[in-house]
Scaffold this active site. Structure first.
Site, PDB file in Angstrom:
ATOM      1  N   ASP A  41       0.848  -1.188   0.000  1.00  0.00           N
ATOM      2  CA  ASP A  41       0.000   0.000   0.000  1.00  0.00           C
ATOM      3  C   ASP A  41       0.887   1.243   0.000  1.00  0.00           C
ATOM      4  OD1 ASP A  41      -3.240   0.240   0.840  1.00  0.00           O
ATOM      5  OD2 ASP A  41      -2.076   2.076   1.037  1.00  0.00           O
ATOM      6  N   ASP A  64       3.680   1.772  -4.585  1.00  0.00           N
ATOM      7  CA  ASP A  64       3.029   2.786  -5.416  1.00  0.00           C
ATOM      8  C   ASP A  64       2.734   2.120  -6.753  1.00  0.00           C
ATOM      9  OD1 ASP A  64       2.217   4.869  -7.008  1.00  0.00           O
ATOM     10  OD2 ASP A  64       3.943   6.146  -6.622  1.00  0.00           O
ATOM     11  N   ASN A  91      -5.837  -4.990  -6.488  1.00  0.00           N
ATOM     12  CA  ASN A  91      -6.965  -4.397  -5.785  1.00  0.00           C
ATOM     13  C   ASN A  91      -6.895  -2.868  -5.683  1.00  0.00           C
ATOM     14  OD1 ASN A  91      -9.202  -4.300  -3.614  1.00  0.00           O
ATOM     15  ND2 ASN A  91      -7.426  -3.503  -2.512  1.00  0.00           N
ATOM     16  N   TYR A 157     -14.132   6.984 -13.805  1.00  0.00           N
ATOM     17  CA  TYR A 157     -14.086   5.769 -13.003  1.00  0.00           C
ATOM     18  C   TYR A 157     -14.633   4.582 -13.799  1.00  0.00           C
ATOM     19  CZ  TYR A 157     -14.964   2.395  -9.305  1.00  0.00           C
ATOM     20  OH  TYR A 157     -14.978   1.253  -8.548  1.00  0.00           O
ATOM     21  N   LYS A 161     -12.658   1.080 -15.126  1.00  0.00           N
ATOM     22  CA  LYS A 161     -13.105  -0.272 -14.802  1.00  0.00           C
ATOM     23  C   LYS A 161     -13.496  -1.054 -16.059  1.00  0.00           C
ATOM     24  CE  LYS A 161     -12.284   0.057 -10.450  1.00  0.00           C
ATOM     25  NZ  LYS A 161     -11.180  -0.729  -9.851  1.00  0.00           N
ATOM     26  N   PRO A 187     -17.876  -6.152  -8.176  1.00  0.00           N
ATOM     27  CA  PRO A 187     -18.836  -5.915  -7.099  1.00  0.00           C
ATOM     28  C   PRO A 187     -19.707  -4.693  -7.379  1.00  0.00           C
ATOM     29  CG  PRO A 187     -16.690  -5.103  -6.454  1.00  0.00           C
ATOM     30  CD  PRO A 187     -16.520  -5.693  -7.825  1.00  0.00           C
ATOM     31  N   VAL A 190     -19.594  -1.155  -2.443  1.00  0.00           N
ATOM     32  CA  VAL A 190     -19.119  -1.865  -1.256  1.00  0.00           C
ATOM     33  C   VAL A 190     -19.009  -0.893  -0.089  1.00  0.00           C
ATOM     34  CG1 VAL A 190     -17.316  -3.357  -0.321  1.00  0.00           C
ATOM     35  CG2 VAL A 190     -17.802  -3.390  -2.778  1.00  0.00           C
TER      36      VAL A 190
END
Length: 294
Positions: A41, A64, A91, A157, A161, A187, A190
């Site tokens: 992360d 990064d 992720n 966004y 995706k 998903p 969330v």
């Protein structure tokens, strides 16, 4: 005869953007399966704290995903400490929404592309050659149901995706017969920081990070590509694909899906939007003109 599920015990998993949210929940789900887990992360301090809290030998790394060299260093570090990577979960991602495409500032647009697109691409480019040399592995790319349609207030966004979905499909075809599996996780909204201030759609309610994590585990065991969360969304998507454009748009309006990313509570999203903005080291203060869209 029912297909036998794969055993995950002892496999090494690397998860990007795993200090919190879906990544953290996935780490915990993997640990319950007896896997060895590494999390990366940009927020290294939180990643270290998460690794300590989930325990079981979990290791944390500074990462990064917008820099391919950093992704390489992450995977090198994981393999040095835990062994060859069996599973990579791409992720890491940000979702800055609530503005029309022409209102969104260029820094916001570029940052979502850098993280949501390049971050996944670099993960794939760095891990697949390693997996090919061993003839095994599983790449899990976290997309979104937003990758199956375009929704007002989230043009960039949704576009990022769409990339993850399309690239994952191409990758699956390119790797057929190599022993390497690919899963694309899609998903609905969330219950993480990313969803702060968003509305529910009709018929599809907010889900928990653990719901996504459990489906990722299931996908690894079943070698399943399409991973809709909840699974009922797969049926909705099939119906949508059978309808002409006018019908799809009417159904989207009926489900209020067209309102989710544009009619939001900016106050409730402020903390997340600021943190997402500061994911760019070049941005020094929230009141500077070069900041990402607040």
């Amino acid at each position: 005869m029912a297909k036998q599920h794969r055993i995950l015990t002892g496999q090494v998993a690397a998860i990007t953007g795993a200090a919190r949210g879906i990544g953290r929940a996935t780490a915990q789900a993997f640990l319950r399966e007896g896997m060895k887990v590494a999390i990366g992360d940009l927020d290294f301090a939180t990643a270290q704290q998460t690794a300590k809290e989930v325990g079981h030998g979990t290791v944390a790394f500074q990462l990064d995903v917008t820099q391919r060299a950093s992704v390489k260093d992450f995977l090198d570090g994981v393999e040095s400490q835990l062994g060859p990577v069996d599973v990579l979960v791409n992720n890491a991602g940000i979702m800055q929404v609530g503005h029309t495409i022409w209102e969104e500032d260029d820094a916001t647009t570029q940052r979502m592309i850098d993280i949501n697109v390049n971050g996944v691409m670099f993960g794939v480019k760095e891990v697949v050659p390693r997996m090919l040399s061993r003839g095994r592995g599983h790449v899990v790319n976290i997309a979104s149901t937003a990758g199956k349609g375009g929704f007002p207030g989230g043009g960039t966004y949704c576009g990022t995706k769409h990339y993850v979905v399309g690239m994952s499909e191409a990758l699956r075809a390119e790797l057929r017969g190599t022993g390497i599996e690919v899963s694309c996780v899609m998903p609905v909204v969330v219950n993480t920081e990313l969803a702060a201030g968003l509305q529910d759609t009709r018929g599809v309610k907010l889900i928990q990070p653990e719901d996504v994590a459990n489906e990722i585990v299931s996908a690894l065991k079943e070698a399943r590509f399409d991973v809709f969360v909840p699974r009922s969304v797969a049926g909705i998507t099939k119906v949508m694909n059978l309808l002409p454009r006018g019908g799809r748009e009417s159904l989207s309006r009926a489900l209020k899906a067209d309102k989710v990313l544009i009619e939001l509570d900016a106050g409730k999203r402020a903390a997340y939007e600021l943190r997402a903005s500061h994911s760019d080291p070049a941005l020094e203060a929230p009141d500077e003109t070069k900041q990402l869209t607040p």
